[in-house]
Design a protein around this motif. Structure first.
Motif, PDB file in Angstrom:
ATOM      1  N   ARG A 127      15.472   3.177   3.735  1.00  0.00           N
ATOM      2  CA  ARG A 127      14.596   4.283   3.434  1.00  0.00           C
ATOM      3  C   ARG A 127      13.516   4.329   4.346  1.00  0.00           C
ATOM      4  NH1 ARG A 127      12.011   2.985  -1.759  1.00  0.00           N
ATOM      5  NH2 ARG A 127      11.483   5.030  -1.810  1.00  0.00           N
ATOM      6  N   VAL A 128      13.877   4.319   5.655  1.00  0.00           N
ATOM      7  CA  VAL A 128      12.663   4.479   6.701  1.00  0.00           C
ATOM      8  C   VAL A 128      12.017   6.056   6.532  1.00  0.00           C
ATOM      9  CG1 VAL A 128      13.733   2.870   8.360  1.00  0.00           C
ATOM     10  CG2 VAL A 128      14.696   5.263   8.466  1.00  0.00           C
ATOM     11  N   PRO A 129      10.885   5.993   7.264  1.00  0.00           N
ATOM     12  CA  PRO A 129       9.943   7.214   6.883  1.00  0.00           C
ATOM     13  C   PRO A 129      10.540   8.517   7.850  1.00  0.00           C
ATOM     14  CG  PRO A 129       8.478   5.429   6.995  1.00  0.00           C
ATOM     15  CD  PRO A 129      10.065   4.775   7.291  1.00  0.00           C
ATOM     16  N   LYS A 130      10.529   9.594   7.001  1.00  0.00           N
ATOM     17  CA  LYS A 130      11.009  10.840   7.391  1.00  0.00           C
ATOM     18  C   LYS A 130       9.930  11.936   7.624  1.00  0.00           C
ATOM     19  CE  LYS A 130      15.721   9.878   6.398  1.00  0.00           C
ATOM     20  NZ  LYS A 130      15.711   8.786   5.882  1.00  0.00           N
ATOM     21  N   ARG A 131       8.716  11.581   6.849  1.00  0.00           N
ATOM     22  CA  ARG A 131       7.781  12.425   6.940  1.00  0.00           C
ATOM     23  C   ARG A 131       6.568  11.880   7.579  1.00  0.00           C
ATOM     24  NH1 ARG A 131       8.706  16.972   3.324  1.00  0.00           N
ATOM     25  NH2 ARG A 131       9.845  16.272   1.546  1.00  0.00           N
ATOM     26  N   LEU A 132       5.551  12.807   8.427  1.00  0.00           N
ATOM     27  CA  LEU A 132       4.493  12.045   9.057  1.00  0.00           C
ATOM     28  C   LEU A 132       3.574  11.168   8.038  1.00  0.00           C
ATOM     29  CD1 LEU A 132       3.510  14.737  11.525  1.00  0.00           C
ATOM     30  CD2 LEU A 132       4.227  12.529  12.006  1.00  0.00           C
ATOM     31  N   PRO A 133       2.883  10.075   8.653  1.00  0.00           N
ATOM     32  CA  PRO A 133       2.105   9.301   7.679  1.00  0.00           C
ATOM     33  C   PRO A 133       0.952   9.976   6.986  1.00  0.00           C
ATOM     34  CG  PRO A 133       2.597   8.145   9.677  1.00  0.00           C
ATOM     35  CD  PRO A 133       3.167   9.499   9.900  1.00  0.00           C
ATOM     36  N   TYR A 135      -2.611   8.510   4.529  1.00  0.00           N
ATOM     37  CA  TYR A 135      -3.152   7.393   3.706  1.00  0.00           C
ATOM     38  C   TYR A 135      -2.462   6.867   2.513  1.00  0.00           C
ATOM     39  CZ  TYR A 135      -7.319   7.967   6.714  1.00  0.00           C
ATOM     40  OH  TYR A 135      -8.128   7.829   7.999  1.00  0.00           O
ATOM     41  N   HIS A 136      -2.288   7.890   1.657  1.00  0.00           N
ATOM     42  CA  HIS A 136      -1.545   7.542   0.460  1.00  0.00           C
ATOM     43  C   HIS A 136       0.104   7.424   0.632  1.00  0.00           C
ATOM     44  CE1 HIS A 136      -0.675  12.065   0.614  1.00  0.00           C
ATOM     45  NE2 HIS A 136       0.440  11.611  -0.296  1.00  0.00           N
ATOM     46  N   TYR A 137       0.657   7.536   1.773  1.00  0.00           N
ATOM     47  CA  TYR A 137       2.096   7.434   1.878  1.00  0.00           C
ATOM     48  C   TYR A 137       2.051   5.884   2.645  1.00  0.00           C
ATOM     49  CZ  TYR A 137       3.875  12.176   1.847  1.00  0.00           C
ATOM     50  OH  TYR A 137       4.442  13.477   1.372  1.00  0.00           O
ATOM     51  N   MET A 138       0.926   5.591   3.362  1.00  0.00           N
ATOM     52  CA  MET A 138       1.174   4.060   3.768  1.00  0.00           C
ATOM     53  C   MET A 138       0.554   3.151   2.614  1.00  0.00           C
ATOM     54  SD  MET A 138       1.950   4.822   7.027  1.00  0.00           S
ATOM     55  CE  MET A 138       1.699   3.541   8.077  1.00  0.00           C
ATOM     56  N   ALA A 139      -0.153   3.539   1.693  1.00  0.00           N
ATOM     57  CA  ALA A 139      -0.495   2.757   0.578  1.00  0.00           C
ATOM     58  C   ALA A 139       0.691   2.493  -0.181  1.00  0.00           C
ATOM     59  CB  ALA A 139      -1.705   3.226  -0.051  1.00  0.00           C
ATOM     60  N   SER A 140       1.636   3.566  -0.214  1.00  0.00           N
ATOM     61  CA  SER A 140       2.826   3.318  -1.100  1.00  0.00           C
ATOM     62  C   SER A 140       3.825   2.232  -0.690  1.00  0.00           C
ATOM     63  CB  SER A 140       3.414   4.849  -1.208  1.00  0.00           C
ATOM     64  OG  SER A 140       4.272   5.038  -0.031  1.00  0.00           O
ATOM     65  N   GLY A 141       3.478   2.307   0.691  1.00  0.00           N
ATOM     66  CA  GLY A 141       4.621   1.182   1.102  1.00  0.00           C
ATOM     67  C   GLY A 141       4.469  -0.098   0.355  1.00  0.00           C
ATOM     68  N   MET A 142       2.985  -0.349   0.279  1.00  0.00           N
ATOM     69  CA  MET A 142       2.719  -1.913  -0.152  1.00  0.00           C
ATOM     70  C   MET A 142       2.595  -1.860  -1.672  1.00  0.00           C
ATOM     71  SD  MET A 142      -0.390  -2.503   2.280  1.00  0.00           S
ATOM     72  CE  MET A 142      -1.108  -0.758   2.448  1.00  0.00           C
ATOM     73  N   GLU A 144       4.543   0.484  -4.031  1.00  0.00           N
ATOM     74  CA  GLU A 144       5.568   0.909  -4.671  1.00  0.00           C
ATOM     75  C   GLU A 144       6.247   0.136  -5.629  1.00  0.00           C
ATOM     76  OE1 GLU A 144       9.342   1.913  -2.688  1.00  0.00           O
ATOM     77  OE2 GLU A 144       8.989   0.403  -1.218  1.00  0.00           O
ATOM     78  N   ARG A 145       6.099  -1.175  -5.694  1.00  0.00           N
ATOM     79  CA  ARG A 145       6.582  -2.307  -6.482  1.00  0.00           C
ATOM     80  C   ARG A 145       6.129  -2.026  -7.811  1.00  0.00           C
ATOM     81  NH1 ARG A 145       3.391  -5.280  -3.366  1.00  0.00           N
ATOM     82  NH2 ARG A 145       1.780  -6.447  -4.261  1.00  0.00           N
ATOM     83  N   TRP A 153       5.078   8.660  -4.440  1.00  0.00           N
ATOM     84  CA  TRP A 153       4.421   8.763  -3.055  1.00  0.00           C
ATOM     85  C   TRP A 153       5.803   8.250  -2.031  1.00  0.00           C
ATOM     86  CZ3 TRP A 153      -1.073   6.931  -3.727  1.00  0.00           C
ATOM     87  CH2 TRP A 153      -1.809   7.794  -4.236  1.00  0.00           C
ATOM     88  N   ARG A 154       6.308   7.079  -2.266  1.00  0.00           N
ATOM     89  CA  ARG A 154       7.095   6.388  -1.197  1.00  0.00           C
ATOM     90  C   ARG A 154       8.321   7.282  -1.231  1.00  0.00           C
ATOM     91  NH1 ARG A 154       6.684   3.269   3.208  1.00  0.00           N
ATOM     92  NH2 ARG A 154       8.776   2.137   3.564  1.00  0.00           N
ATOM     93  N   ASP A 155       8.744   7.668  -2.490  1.00  0.00           N
ATOM     94  CA  ASP A 155      10.012   8.621  -2.348  1.00  0.00           C
ATOM     95  C   ASP A 155       9.802   9.980  -1.672  1.00  0.00           C
ATOM     96  OD1 ASP A 155      11.214   6.727  -3.833  1.00  0.00           O
ATOM     97  OD2 ASP A 155      11.061   7.733  -5.562  1.00  0.00           O
ATOM     98  N   GLU A 156       8.389  10.373  -1.803  1.00  0.00           N
ATOM     99  CA  GLU A 156       8.130  11.662  -0.975  1.00  0.00           C
ATOM    100  C   GLU A 156       8.176  11.385   0.580  1.00  0.00           C
ATOM    101  OE1 GLU A 156       4.255  14.561  -0.537  1.00  0.00           O
ATOM    102  OE2 GLU A 156       4.869  13.959  -2.720  1.00  0.00           O
ATOM    103  N   TYR A 157       7.566  10.187   0.961  1.00  0.00           N
ATOM    104  CA  TYR A 157       7.379   9.943   2.414  1.00  0.00           C
ATOM    105  C   TYR A 157       8.786   9.825   3.020  1.00  0.00           C
ATOM    106  CZ  TYR A 157       5.369   7.077   6.149  1.00  0.00           C
ATOM    107  OH  TYR A 157       5.247   6.477   7.479  1.00  0.00           O
ATOM    108  N   THR A 158       9.579   9.216   2.256  1.00  0.00           N
ATOM    109  CA  THR A 158      11.023   8.671   2.776  1.00  0.00           C
ATOM    110  C   THR A 158      12.116  10.031   2.323  1.00  0.00           C
ATOM    111  OG1 THR A 158      11.513   7.687   0.755  1.00  0.00           O
ATOM    112  CG2 THR A 158      10.619   6.392   2.791  1.00  0.00           C
ATOM    113  N   MET A 159      11.685  10.948   1.930  1.00  0.00           N
ATOM    114  CA  MET A 159      12.517  12.107   1.557  1.00  0.00           C
ATOM    115  C   MET A 159      13.686  11.901   0.815  1.00  0.00           C
ATOM    116  SD  MET A 159      12.029  14.393   5.240  1.00  0.00           S
ATOM    117  CE  MET A 159      13.022  15.707   4.772  1.00  0.00           C
ATOM    118  N   THR A 160      13.393  11.057  -0.050  1.00  0.00           N
ATOM    119  CA  THR A 160      14.315  10.371  -1.007  1.00  0.00           C
ATOM    120  C   THR A 160      15.104  11.436  -1.955  1.00  0.00           C
ATOM    121  OG1 THR A 160      13.303   8.242  -1.301  1.00  0.00           O
ATOM    122  CG2 THR A 160      14.796   8.571  -2.953  1.00  0.00           C
TER     123      THR A 160
END
Length: 257
Positions: A127-133, A135-142, A144-145, A153-160
């Motif tokens: 699930r590598v990113p596909k949208r530009l970073p 602040y909230h997308y970057m926070a979601s990586g840490m 999302e658990r 947010w993480r799903d939106e960032y990676t266009m899941t």
């Protein structure tokens, strides 16, 4: 006939880079290929292994480690190709990936970057990113658990939620495998070398996206032995945070001009 080049930046990568080079040199058959390895002052036997097993590869040893982007930029003065692949040392594939990407770019002159699907060793998609970073997308990586909004947010960032069943425009091409028009790579001056590691791919994607389309090609798949060092070691986590700060600072200034 179009020509293609590839660069790999290594740092103590003797254990993995052989598979990447083997994939490149044995599978790329349709277009002439030049391969460069930029070694960021490894202390293992990376360079001696490459010289012994892959004498056709051009090695560019560096006196120190100035990062991922700086390493890849060292090949720019040497490039005479039409298309250039930026590849991690922990990448492998078992068919002619480079030629398929080049053929797509040949057929689509409005596309400046093409990227394949990135898979884990077990064949599952990364699930590598596909949208530009953001602040909230970057926070979601840490975070999302913890689920909830962070997972969304993480799903939106990676266009899941997007159905990738055909070539699809994206905003962010992960730096582990990028096929870019050499002319565009040169025009952009390569990577911004202020990024030692992390976010340099987002920055390059953002600048390249101003020149043309970035396309994700889901039918072309490669394997990436993803380490995710920033989630495991404080040193890399700190570098990741510093790169995020630099990225947002740079593009906030760009937006205000």
């Amino acid at each position: 006939m179009a020509t293609v080049s590839a660069s790999i930046v290594t740092f103590n990568s003797a254990g993995v880079v052989g598979d990447a080079l083997q994939s490149l040199l044995t599978q790329t058959k349709e277009y002439p290929l030049s391969v460069y390895v930029v070694d960021n002052h490894s202390t293992d036997h990376t360079l001696s292994m490459i010289s012994e097993k892959f004498p056709q590869v051009v090695c560019l040893p560096q006196p120190d480690n100035r990062g991922f982007g700086h390493g890849h930029n060292q090949v720019i003065p040497l490039l005479t190709s039409d298309y250039h692949a930026i590849i991690n040392p922990d990448i492998s594939f078992d068919f002619d990936v480079l030629s398929k990407l080049v053929s797509y770019l040949e057929e689509h002159p409005d596309v400046v970057i093409a990227t394949p699907a990135i898979c884990n060793l077990d064949g599952t998609f990364q699930r590598v990113p596909k949208r530009l970073p953001t602040y909230h997308y970057m926070a979601s990586g840490m975070l999302e658990r913890f689920g909830g909004i962070f997972r969304r947010w993480r799903d939106e960032y990676t266009m899941t939620g997007v159905k990738f069943d055909k070539p699809t425009p994206i905003e962010f091409c992960t730096g582990c495998f990028i096929m870019i028009r050499t002319s565009v790579f040169k025009e952009l001056g390569g990577f911004d070398e202020r990024f030692f590691m992390y976010c340099e791919d987002a920055d390059l994607s953002r600048r390249a996206g101003m020149k043309g389309k970035i396309m994700f090609l889901p039918d072309i798949r490669i394997t990436h032995e993803w380490g995710r060092a920033s989630s495991k070691r404080w040193k890399f986590f700190k570098i990741h945070l510093q790169s995020q700060h630099l990225y947002f600072k740079k593009w906030r200034k760009q937006a205000s001009r």
